[in-house]
Design a protein around this motif. Sequence first.
Motif, PDB file in Angstrom:
ATOM      1  N   GLY A 162     -37.455  50.586  56.093  1.00 20.38           N
ATOM      2  CA  GLY A 162     -36.642  49.433  55.746  1.00 20.38           C
ATOM      3  C   GLY A 162     -35.745  49.694  54.546  1.00 20.38           C
ATOM      4  N   PRO A 163     -34.816  48.767  54.267  1.00 18.74           N
ATOM      5  CA  PRO A 163     -33.887  48.948  53.157  1.00 18.74           C
ATOM      6  C   PRO A 163     -34.510  48.694  51.792  1.00 18.74           C
ATOM      7  CG  PRO A 163     -33.521  46.820  54.181  1.00 18.74           C
ATOM      8  CD  PRO A 163     -34.555  47.524  55.011  1.00 18.74           C
ATOM      9  N   ASP A 164     -35.759  48.191  51.779  1.00 17.64           N
ATOM     10  CA  ASP A 164     -36.423  47.848  50.514  1.00 17.64           C
ATOM     11  C   ASP A 164     -37.376  48.937  50.044  1.00 17.64           C
ATOM     12  OD1 ASP A 164     -38.354  47.630  52.448  1.00 17.64           O
ATOM     13  OD2 ASP A 164     -38.940  45.574  51.957  1.00 17.64           O
ATOM     14  N   GLY A 165     -37.286  50.138  50.637  1.00 13.94           N
ATOM     15  CA  GLY A 165     -38.145  51.239  50.227  1.00 13.94           C
ATOM     16  C   GLY A 165     -39.474  51.290  50.934  1.00 13.94           C
ATOM     17  N   GLY A 166     -39.701  50.389  51.889  1.00 13.79           N
ATOM     18  CA  GLY A 166     -40.976  50.347  52.587  1.00 13.79           C
ATOM     19  C   GLY A 166     -40.929  51.019  53.951  1.00 13.79           C
ATOM     20  N   VAL A 167     -42.098  51.498  54.370  1.00 15.50           N
ATOM     21  CA  VAL A 167     -42.278  52.028  55.719  1.00 15.50           C
ATOM     22  C   VAL A 167     -43.053  50.995  56.523  1.00 15.50           C
ATOM     23  CG1 VAL A 167     -43.370  53.815  57.114  1.00 15.50           C
ATOM     24  CG2 VAL A 167     -42.205  54.437  54.999  1.00 15.50           C
ATOM     25  N   PHE A 168     -42.488  50.582  57.655  1.00 18.29           N
ATOM     26  CA  PHE A 168     -43.122  49.595  58.517  1.00 18.29           C
ATOM     27  C   PHE A 168     -43.793  50.310  59.689  1.00 18.29           C
ATOM     28  CE2 PHE A 168     -40.056  47.265  56.124  1.00 18.29           C
ATOM     29  CZ  PHE A 168     -40.530  45.972  56.013  1.00 18.29           C
ATOM     30  N   VAL A 169     -44.948  49.805  60.101  1.00 13.29           N
ATOM     31  CA  VAL A 169     -45.670  50.421  61.211  1.00 13.29           C
ATOM     32  C   VAL A 169     -46.431  49.349  61.988  1.00 13.29           C
ATOM     33  CG1 VAL A 169     -47.688  50.931  59.743  1.00 13.29           C
ATOM     34  CG2 VAL A 169     -47.352  52.213  61.872  1.00 13.29           C
ATOM     35  N   THR A 170     -46.368  49.428  63.310  1.00 13.42           N
ATOM     36  CA  THR A 170     -47.152  48.534  64.156  1.00 13.42           C
ATOM     37  C   THR A 170     -48.547  49.120  64.347  1.00 13.42           C
ATOM     38  OG1 THR A 170     -46.149  49.621  66.081  1.00 13.42           O
ATOM     39  CG2 THR A 170     -45.244  47.490  65.421  1.00 13.42           C
ATOM     40  N   ALA A 171     -49.565  48.290  64.206  1.00 10.81           N
ATOM     41  CA  ALA A 171     -50.950  48.675  64.475  1.00 10.81           C
ATOM     42  C   ALA A 171     -51.415  47.809  65.643  1.00 10.81           C
ATOM     43  CB  ALA A 171     -51.823  48.467  63.244  1.00 10.81           C
ATOM     44  N   LYS A 203     -45.478  50.641  50.767  1.00 18.75           N
ATOM     45  CA  LYS A 203     -44.543  51.088  49.740  1.00 18.75           C
ATOM     46  C   LYS A 203     -44.457  52.613  49.776  1.00 18.75           C
ATOM     47  CE  LYS A 203     -45.347  47.202  46.589  1.00 18.75           C
ATOM     48  NZ  LYS A 203     -45.781  46.800  45.229  1.00 18.75           N
ATOM     49  N   ALA A 204     -43.227  53.123  49.874  1.00 18.56           N
ATOM     50  CA  ALA A 204     -43.100  54.576  50.031  1.00 18.56           C
ATOM     51  C   ALA A 204     -41.870  55.158  49.352  1.00 18.56           C
ATOM     52  CB  ALA A 204     -43.070  54.936  51.511  1.00 18.56           C
ATOM     53  N   ASP A 205     -41.086  54.332  48.659  1.00 18.80           N
ATOM     54  CA  ASP A 205     -39.882  54.832  47.992  1.00 18.80           C
ATOM     55  C   ASP A 205     -39.018  55.606  48.976  1.00 18.80           C
ATOM     56  OD1 ASP A 205     -38.066  55.328  45.939  1.00 18.80           O
ATOM     57  OD2 ASP A 205     -39.056  57.187  45.357  1.00 18.80           O
ATOM     58  N   ALA A 206     -38.763  55.005  50.128  1.00 19.73           N
ATOM     59  CA  ALA A 206     -38.000  55.655  51.185  1.00 19.73           C
ATOM     60  C   ALA A 206     -36.770  54.821  51.520  1.00 19.73           C
ATOM     61  CB  ALA A 206     -38.864  55.828  52.433  1.00 19.73           C
ATOM     62  N   GLN A 207     -35.740  55.478  52.021  1.00 16.97           N
ATOM     63  CA  GLN A 207     -34.538  54.794  52.466  1.00 16.97           C
ATOM     64  C   GLN A 207     -34.145  55.331  53.854  1.00 16.97           C
ATOM     65  OE1 GLN A 207     -32.687  52.196  51.204  1.00 16.97           O
ATOM     66  NE2 GLN A 207     -34.399  51.969  49.761  1.00 16.97           N
ATOM     67  N   PRO A 208     -33.613  54.464  54.710  1.00 15.07           N
ATOM     68  CA  PRO A 208     -33.257  54.907  56.056  1.00 15.07           C
ATOM     69  C   PRO A 208     -32.023  55.802  56.065  1.00 15.07           C
ATOM     70  CG  PRO A 208     -32.550  52.647  55.711  1.00 15.07           C
ATOM     71  CD  PRO A 208     -33.360  53.024  54.502  1.00 15.07           C
ATOM     72  N   ILE A 209     -31.895  56.560  57.132  1.00 13.79           N
ATOM     73  CA  ILE A 209     -30.722  57.397  57.357  1.00 13.79           C
ATOM     74  C   ILE A 209     -29.608  56.539  57.941  1.00 13.79           C
ATOM     75  CG2 ILE A 209     -29.817  59.334  58.698  1.00 13.79           C
ATOM     76  CD1 ILE A 209     -32.672  60.464  58.739  1.00 13.79           C
ATOM     77  N   ASP A 210     -28.402  56.748  57.470  1.00 12.30           N
ATOM     78  CA  ASP A 210     -27.245  56.111  58.075  1.00 12.30           C
ATOM     79  C   ASP A 210     -26.729  57.035  59.177  1.00 12.30           C
ATOM     80  OD1 ASP A 210     -24.893  54.911  58.816  1.00 12.30           O
ATOM     81  OD2 ASP A 210     -24.234  54.491  56.760  1.00 12.30           O
ATOM     82  N   ALA A 211     -26.967  56.639  60.411  1.00 15.09           N
ATOM     83  CA  ALA A 211     -26.631  57.512  61.536  1.00 15.09           C
ATOM     84  C   ALA A 211     -25.137  57.729  61.692  1.00 15.09           C
ATOM     85  CB  ALA A 211     -27.204  56.934  62.838  1.00 15.09           C
ATOM     86  N   ARG A 212     -24.304  56.959  60.992  1.00 17.58           N
ATOM     87  CA  ARG A 212     -22.856  57.103  61.133  1.00 17.58           C
ATOM     88  C   ARG A 212     -22.293  58.198  60.237  1.00 17.58           C
ATOM     89  NH1 ARG A 212     -21.545  51.078  59.543  1.00 17.58           N
ATOM     90  NH2 ARG A 212     -23.041  51.769  57.955  1.00 17.58           N
ATOM     91  N   GLN A 213     -23.107  58.709  59.316  1.00 15.19           N
ATOM     92  CA  GLN A 213     -22.581  59.691  58.347  1.00 15.19           C
ATOM     93  C   GLN A 213     -22.227  61.024  59.004  1.00 15.19           C
ATOM     94  OE1 GLN A 213     -25.787  59.952  55.529  1.00 15.19           O
ATOM     95  NE2 GLN A 213     -26.957  61.395  56.748  1.00 15.19           N
TER      96      GLN A 213
END
Length: 400
Positions: free
Chosen positions: A355-364, A390-400
């Motif tokens: 997500g854009p907030d630095g989190g990793v989302f996962v379905t269980a 919480k993972a201090d992560a940011q998504p990839i912008d596939a348009r780059q």
Amino acid sequence: MRTALSLGLLTGALALGQGVPAALADSSSASDALPGEQRIGQLEAAFRFTEQMPTGVTVTRDNRRFVSYPRWGDGNAYTVAELKDGRAVPYPDRDFNRPNAKAPAESLISVQSVVAPGDGHLWLLDTGTLPDAGYQASGQLDHGPKLVAIDLDTNRVDRTIVLPDDAALDSTYLNDVRFDFSHGEAGVAYITDSSFTGPGAIIVVDLASGEAWRRLDGHPSTQAEPDFVPVVEGQYMTVTGDNGEQQINRVPADGIALSPDGSTLYYSALSGRHLYSVPTRLLRDRDASAREVEEAVVDHGQKGASDGLAMDNQGRLYATDYEHNAIHRLDTRTGQWQTIAHDPRLLWPDTLSIGPDGGVFVTANQLERQAQYHDGEDQRQRPFVLYRIKADAQPIDARQ
């Protein structure tokens, strides 16, 4: 070994009727103080699913959240939803979620994966498979397997790409997809074929023309590992065959992730623990021979048994580990793995989204508790859960 020996001595003492020291006696009042598994990371329940069992999840740049529910026998009322105000709302609407077997390209049949790659669309990967019978369904509809792009501003279908028959075979089960908009006229999609009954493969789709082709079709890296036996919640994950014997469901290529620059595709079988990668330039090159592609495959060793894979903008690969209720992260520059989450509540961590907030989302989604793995008894317990870590992560912008 010490634990096993101590338990063995204790069992022997009980069998002989000998007394057990008070310090070893079981006491409900002291049970909370006994050792247990150590949790890693902080899980936040971002959504609770009280009805349908989810698989896919994606989070947009403006924090909209979407999930998919393939028609696996639960009588789904819809197959894609947006999570809004504590509710799952059929998306883009309820009518489009009603499967039309006579015109499968004009409705959603059974969506396995949802991805918002940053191009202004929500992309839906529709297996085109009915009836509700899971991976082994015999009812794949003609022209049913497809990609559907929905404009996130208008919430209307913008484009549908029906996969050709020589790319989506009769045996094909479309599982997950990644996008790269930096190559080709309109970009490229890479899809895993997780067929139970046919060869696993990577399907490449030219988004401009709609043409699609298979790569690594039947190659060992896209197949289930032959000796793999999954152990989940301390039990062998088997099904009872027609002959009454226990068998392993062997599922090939499943998880998929793309490097930030689009040059490397990572993938793994559901029934296996190895991570593989291949240069995307060879997947896209129609003139490259099968041997050229196969010789370029890299085996990165064991990572645990994964359902979902994801990549962040720093080139770090995230992999679920359904045997150990965990999520691991690989720094692809150093080759070092780190466990960012381990928690007994991660019951079959399935799909990942950053997500854009630095989190990793996962379905269980408790897939291992489905009736087919327990002699017809459905042991799943509501709610299924979407977790955020919480993972201090940011998504990839596939348009780059």
